[in-house]
Scaffold this motif. Structure first.
Motif, PDB file in Angstrom:
ATOM      1  N   THR A   1      42.867  39.930  44.224  1.00  0.00           N
ATOM      2  CA  THR A   1      42.266  39.431  42.990  1.00  0.00           C
ATOM      3  C   THR A   1      40.788  39.788  42.873  1.00  0.00           C
ATOM      4  O   THR A   1      40.330  40.183  41.802  1.00  0.00           O
ATOM      5  CB  THR A   1      42.455  37.906  42.889  1.00  0.00           C
ATOM      6  OG1 THR A   1      43.834  37.606  43.079  1.00  0.00           O
ATOM      7  CG2 THR A   1      42.021  37.380  41.544  1.00  0.00           C
ATOM      8  N   ASP A   2      40.042  39.665  43.975  1.00  0.00           N
ATOM      9  CA  ASP A   2      38.604  39.970  43.927  1.00  0.00           C
ATOM     10  C   ASP A   2      38.359  41.443  43.626  1.00  0.00           C
ATOM     11  O   ASP A   2      37.505  41.784  42.806  1.00  0.00           O
ATOM     12  CB  ASP A   2      37.927  39.599  45.247  1.00  0.00           C
ATOM     13  CG  ASP A   2      37.936  38.097  45.483  1.00  0.00           C
ATOM     14  OD1 ASP A   2      37.959  37.331  44.499  1.00  0.00           O
ATOM     15  OD2 ASP A   2      37.923  37.696  46.667  1.00  0.00           O
ATOM     16  N   LYS A   3      39.108  42.313  44.279  1.00  0.00           N
ATOM     17  CA  LYS A   3      38.924  43.741  44.061  1.00  0.00           C
ATOM     18  C   LYS A   3      39.431  44.146  42.676  1.00  0.00           C
ATOM     19  O   LYS A   3      38.859  45.028  42.040  1.00  0.00           O
ATOM     20  CB  LYS A   3      39.606  44.543  45.161  1.00  0.00           C
ATOM     21  CG  LYS A   3      38.909  44.364  46.500  1.00  0.00           C
ATOM     22  CD  LYS A   3      39.562  45.162  47.583  1.00  0.00           C
ATOM     23  CE  LYS A   3      38.828  44.952  48.899  1.00  0.00           C
ATOM     24  NZ  LYS A   3      39.448  45.686  49.986  1.00  0.00           N
ATOM     25  N   PHE A   4      40.494  43.495  42.208  1.00  0.00           N
ATOM     26  CA  PHE A   4      40.984  43.769  40.856  1.00  0.00           C
ATOM     27  C   PHE A   4      39.902  43.400  39.842  1.00  0.00           C
ATOM     28  O   PHE A   4      39.628  44.153  38.913  1.00  0.00           O
ATOM     29  CB  PHE A   4      42.266  42.978  40.567  1.00  0.00           C
ATOM     30  CG  PHE A   4      42.828  43.256  39.205  1.00  0.00           C
ATOM     31  CD1 PHE A   4      43.741  44.274  39.021  1.00  0.00           C
ATOM     32  CD2 PHE A   4      42.435  42.514  38.099  1.00  0.00           C
ATOM     33  CE1 PHE A   4      44.251  44.552  37.759  1.00  0.00           C
ATOM     34  CE2 PHE A   4      42.937  42.780  36.838  1.00  0.00           C
ATOM     35  CZ  PHE A   4      43.850  43.805  36.668  1.00  0.00           C
ATOM     36  N   ALA A   5      39.267  42.249  40.035  1.00  0.00           N
ATOM     37  CA  ALA A   5      38.201  41.808  39.138  1.00  0.00           C
ATOM     38  C   ALA A   5      37.044  42.810  39.140  1.00  0.00           C
ATOM     39  O   ALA A   5      36.458  43.103  38.092  1.00  0.00           O
ATOM     40  CB  ALA A   5      37.704  40.423  39.538  1.00  0.00           C
ATOM     41  N   SER A   6      36.733  43.352  40.298  1.00  0.00           N
ATOM     42  CA  SER A   6      35.675  44.358  40.403  1.00  0.00           C
ATOM     43  C   SER A   6      36.046  45.616  39.613  1.00  0.00           C
ATOM     44  O   SER A   6      35.211  46.183  38.893  1.00  0.00           O
ATOM     45  CB  SER A   6      35.441  44.694  41.875  1.00  0.00           C
ATOM     46  OG  SER A   6      34.561  45.788  42.000  1.00  0.00           O
ATOM     47  N   ARG A   7      37.299  46.059  39.740  1.00  0.00           N
ATOM     48  CA  ARG A   7      37.746  47.240  38.993  1.00  0.00           C
ATOM     49  C   ARG A   7      37.758  46.960  37.496  1.00  0.00           C
ATOM     50  O   ARG A   7      37.384  47.811  36.693  1.00  0.00           O
ATOM     51  CB  ARG A   7      39.120  47.696  39.494  1.00  0.00           C
ATOM     52  CG  ARG A   7      39.051  48.316  40.885  1.00  0.00           C
ATOM     53  CD  ARG A   7      40.352  48.931  41.309  1.00  0.00           C
ATOM     54  NE  ARG A   7      41.410  47.965  41.558  1.00  0.00           N
ATOM     55  CZ  ARG A   7      41.599  47.330  42.706  1.00  0.00           C
ATOM     56  NH1 ARG A   7      40.806  47.562  43.738  1.00  0.00           N
ATOM     57  NH2 ARG A   7      42.602  46.481  42.840  1.00  0.00           N
TER      58      ARG A   7
END
Length: 143
Positions: free
Chosen positions: A4-10
């Motif tokens: 979720t954190d990396k998806f939010a960053s992308r």
């Protein structure tokens, strides 16, 4: 599983690339503004519907990059690749750029494990089927 954190960053990179606010992005992909806020904050995970709306409305976004961070953004003209045996010479093409006239439906509809025709009695038509493989590739079939 999507981080979720990396998806939010992308997702943040997409907003910055298109110079969009979270509210205007939500309006463009036709989701609630709070959905974007919750995903960006890590509170909620993105739904498949959300992900497909992003990929559909922003052709430079590769599905596999958005989900797993592999690939590139913005997408090059040759990615994401799918191989579809129904296309001339099995050439890889972008899932976003398959013209309807290139998709051939040579095989009659089949049942799966004794389950009758999917459309029967449902009143719904299938728009798209996407198959994801463990190597990160996928195939998209549109009706």
């Amino acid at each position: 599983m999507v981080n979720t954190d990396k998806f939010a960053s992308r997702l943040g990179k997409i907003l910055k690339y298109y110079d969009l606010s979270a509210a205007s992005f939500a309006d463009k992909i036709e989701v609630g503004r709070s959905s974007i806020s919750h995903i960006l904050s890590g509170r909620n995970k993105p739904s498949l519907d959300f992900v497909m709306k992003v990929v559909k409305n922003f052709p430079e976004v590769e599905l596999y990059w958005l989900l797993n961070g592999k690939g590139e953004f913005p997408a090059s003209s040759t990615s994401p690749l799918i191989e579809n045996k129904n296309l001339p010479q099995g050439k890889p093409v972008s899932s976003q750029n398959v013209p309807d006239e290139k998709i051939q439906h040579n095989n009659p509809p089949q049942t799966v494990s004794g389950i009758p025709d999917f459309k029967k009695g449902k009143g719904k038509d299938i728009q798209r089927i996407v198959i994801f493989y463990t190597d990160g590739s996928f195939e998209a079939f549109e009706n």
